[in-house]
Structure formats: C-alpha cells, structure tokens
Write an enzyme that holds these catalytic residues in place. Structure first.
Site, PDB file in Angstrom:
ATOM      1  N   ILE A   7       1.957  -8.802  -0.287  1.00 48.25           N
ATOM      2  CA  ILE A   7       1.130  -7.956  -1.142  1.00 48.25           C
ATOM      3  C   ILE A   7       1.626  -6.515  -1.145  1.00 48.25           C
ATOM      4  O   ILE A   7       1.586  -5.831  -2.169  1.00 48.25           O
ATOM      5  CB  ILE A   7      -0.347  -7.999  -0.680  1.00 48.25           C
ATOM      6  CG1 ILE A   7      -0.922  -9.397  -0.917  1.00 48.25           C
ATOM      7  CG2 ILE A   7      -1.185  -6.946  -1.402  1.00 48.25           C
ATOM      8  CD1 ILE A   7      -2.342  -9.560  -0.406  1.00 48.25           C
ATOM      9  N   GLU A   8       2.135  -6.057  -0.012  1.00 46.61           N
ATOM     10  CA  GLU A   8       2.507  -4.656   0.111  1.00 46.61           C
ATOM     11  C   GLU A   8       3.902  -4.365  -0.452  1.00 46.61           C
ATOM     12  O   GLU A   8       4.035  -3.839  -1.551  1.00 46.61           O
ATOM     13  CB  GLU A   8       2.382  -4.220   1.569  1.00 46.61           C
ATOM     14  CG  GLU A   8       0.932  -4.307   2.065  1.00 46.61           C
ATOM     15  CD  GLU A   8       0.775  -3.944   3.516  1.00 46.61           C
ATOM     16  OE1 GLU A   8       1.030  -2.778   3.871  1.00 46.61           O
ATOM     17  OE2 GLU A   8       0.399  -4.835   4.319  1.00 46.61           O
ATOM     18  N   MET A   9       4.959  -4.730   0.279  1.00 49.29           N
ATOM     19  CA  MET A   9       6.314  -4.413  -0.187  1.00 49.29           C
ATOM     20  C   MET A   9       7.106  -5.659  -0.576  1.00 49.29           C
ATOM     21  O   MET A   9       8.098  -5.572  -1.290  1.00 49.29           O
ATOM     22  CB  MET A   9       7.044  -3.586   0.868  1.00 49.29           C
ATOM     23  CG  MET A   9       6.338  -2.245   1.122  1.00 49.29           C
ATOM     24  SD  MET A   9       6.972  -1.283   2.515  1.00 49.29           S
ATOM     25  CE  MET A   9       8.415  -0.525   1.757  1.00 49.29           C
TER      26      MET A   9
END
Length: 340
Positions: free
Chosen positions: A134-136
């Site tokens: 979800i983040e990077m």
C-alpha cells in the site's frame, strides 16, 4: 495629606508586584525528563558524513517506490514537522494506509518504531514501507537492489558510506543510511533550555501549564527526552476508547497487549495534527481533554486545557533547514527500471 495617600499607593504597588511574581515549578518533579541529546547515534550504526549524505538522498528518492510517486518524505514531510497532516497517509496508486504517519523528528529516541512497536529502531523502520504493497509497493528486496545498482551514482555513494563492507549495496545498508540521517533529526526547543536550568526559557503561562501537566498525571506516560515515545500504554486506560485497532496485539508475541500503543512523543505536537494512531482527533484541545478523561479520569476545564496547551507550545523545536534541504539525486542509469 499627600503623604498619607502615597503610602497606600506604594503598598498597592507592592501587592500588585507580588501578584505578578514568577510562577514557580518544583524542579524536583522534572527528574523524569531529559533534554535532547545532540544526536541519537547507535553503536550498531555509527555516523560518517558519507552515510548521512546517502541517507538524505534515499529519504527523498521516489525511485524507492514501485511507481516513482512516493518517498519517505511524502508521508514524513521534513518541512512540515515530519508528517503529512493527514489522518492516514496515501501510498502508491492513491491507496490509503490504516494508520496515521507519526513524525520522524526525534523518533530515533523512541523505545521502538511504528505505533505498535514492530520495528526495534529507525534503521528497521526505514525499509519496512518500501516493501509494503500500500505504501511504496516494491515487490521485494532484490528489485530494490536492482534499481539502486542500476544508478551509477548510488553504487559509488554506497561504497563511500560503507567502506569496510565487501558488498556495500545491501538492503540492510539502505536502512542504515536512512537511519543515520534520521538520527540527527532532532528539534531542540525552549523546553530543553528550561531543563538545563534557564528559568526564563518558559513563560509564566507555560509554567502554569507545566504544573497542570504534572499534577493531572500526564507525566505518567509522557516523560523522558521525547516527552513520550518511551513506553507502551493501553488507549482508554480508565475509560474504554472506541477503536477496532488492536495495536501492539497485532505484533507476533504480544497478542495479550490488545489496545496498547506506543505512547507518542509530545515534541512539536502543536504542529502535527491530526492525532492518534488513526488520526481521528483533529484538534489539540480535543486531544488534551480526551487524554485526561480516558487515561487519567480527569475532566479538564477549558481554562486548564488552554494552560496545558501553552506548555506544549514550549516543546515546539527548531528545524535545521540546511540539514533537511532536498539534495540533488543521482541520475538514472541506462538500465534503471522505469515507473510501472
């Protein structure tokens, strides 16, 4: 006649002066606090200028994300006191995370990293979001290393930062470089000068707030150099807090700690709204009142709340603008993978 009038006036002036006397604080109660150190260096990750330089570059580099849209600084904006001002952060593909991004300033002093403490230090924390879908969103460590190895400038920078390593460009060293940079993200504040003995560093209003901060029990959890960040505590200690997040219980081996979270540092808290792990509290006034009620069983008046917030203002520190300046990043090589 004039003489008799003058005496009461002098007496009144003396009384007024006494009423305006400096607010006193029992310094014996401040032993649980410490001023900020000059750095938060780790014996396992000693500083050197090349490592810090590399860490600063990696911190700002969006090429550590799958679509080149997210860097560490995206969610931990150094120009905005180390967070993004959002309830929850946005990663690649406009996906939203489940928790609010805490500030990175002074974080290296904490007992652990993330709200649930799943990373023991900033070096481990730094490389977690890189692989988070979800983040990077990077697929794996090997792909991260493929990207970095394809950028000639980074190959040389890793050699300079880790001169004793036979293979300096490793995923662990990515975390060490970013961690070295973050360990100097400290924000000295008027509070530190006061702890070192300068009584004039805090205003009378801030000292009144400090006395309330002590007397209302805030120091039970918010102490140490970070004024928090040094322990875990149950959210809703005396009154149940409405949240579905299990906190530290989601970390393997700590299943019994449901509802416990790392106590956040209050340094720069006036600048880092919204608050809590889910960003559900928008204002500092609401946060102070709710913490007093749910954690200590106190119902604060508006006046008491305002005084405590005056004290919290003394925790706002200085940002080293030169240290956090965005660096020029090394150029892509001919084989550097492009955004997907």
């Amino acid at each position: 006649m004039k003489k008799s009038v003058l005496i009461p006036i002098i007496a009144l002036a003396a009384l007024t002066s006494a009423a305006r006397a400096e607010v006193s604080v029992n310094r014996a109660m401040l032993g649980m606090f410490q001023p900020l150190p000059e750095s938060a260096e780790s014996p396992e990750n000693p500083f050197n200028p090349a490592k810090i330089k590399l860490g600063r570059m990696l911190y700002y580099d969006t090429r550590l994300s799958k679509d080149r849209s997210v860097s560490c600084n995206t969610c931990h904006d150094l120009a905005s006191y180390g967070d993004d001002g959002a309830a929850v952060s946005t990663g690649i593909g406009q996906q939203q995370g489940g928790r609010s991004a805490p500030t990175v300033y002074n974080a290296a002093l904490h007992i652990a990293q993330f709200w649930d403490g799943r990373a023991p230090h900033v070096e481990a924390q730094a490389i977690g979001p890189v692989l988070n879908p979800i983040e990077m969103g990077m697929p794996d460590e090997a792909f991260v290393l493929r990207v970095l190895n394809s950028i000639p400038g980074y190959v040389e920078l890793f050699k300079e930062a880790f001169p004793e390593d036979d293979a300096p460009l490793t995923y662990e060293n990515v975390g060490k470089a970013i961690g070295a940079f973050e360990r100097k993200l400290l924000t000295p504040a008027p509070w530190d000068a006061y702890l070192k003995g300068d009584d004039s560093a805090l205003t009378d209003a801030q000292k009144e707030g400090l006395n309330l901060f002590i007397n209302k029990g805030c120091i039970t959890c918010h102490q140490g150099a970070g004024v928090g960040g040094h322990m875990y505590q149950k959210l809703g200690l005396v009154k149940p807090w409405p949240t579905e997040d299990k906190g530290r219980a989601e970390v393997e081996g700590f299943e019994s700690m449901e509802g416990f979270f790392k106590v956040p540092s209050l340094r720069n808290v006036t600048e880092t709204a919204p608050y809590l792990h889910d960003g559900s509290v928008e204002t500092l006034e609401e946060m102070v009142k709710k913490m007093a009620e749910y954690q200590q069983g106190h119902v604060l008046t508006d006046e008491e709340t305002a005084k405590i917030i005056e004290f919290l203002g003394a925790l706002k520190g200085e940002i080293d603008e030169e240290y956090i300046a965005k660096p020029e990043l090394p150029a892509d090589g001919p084989d550097t993978p492009k955004a997907e």
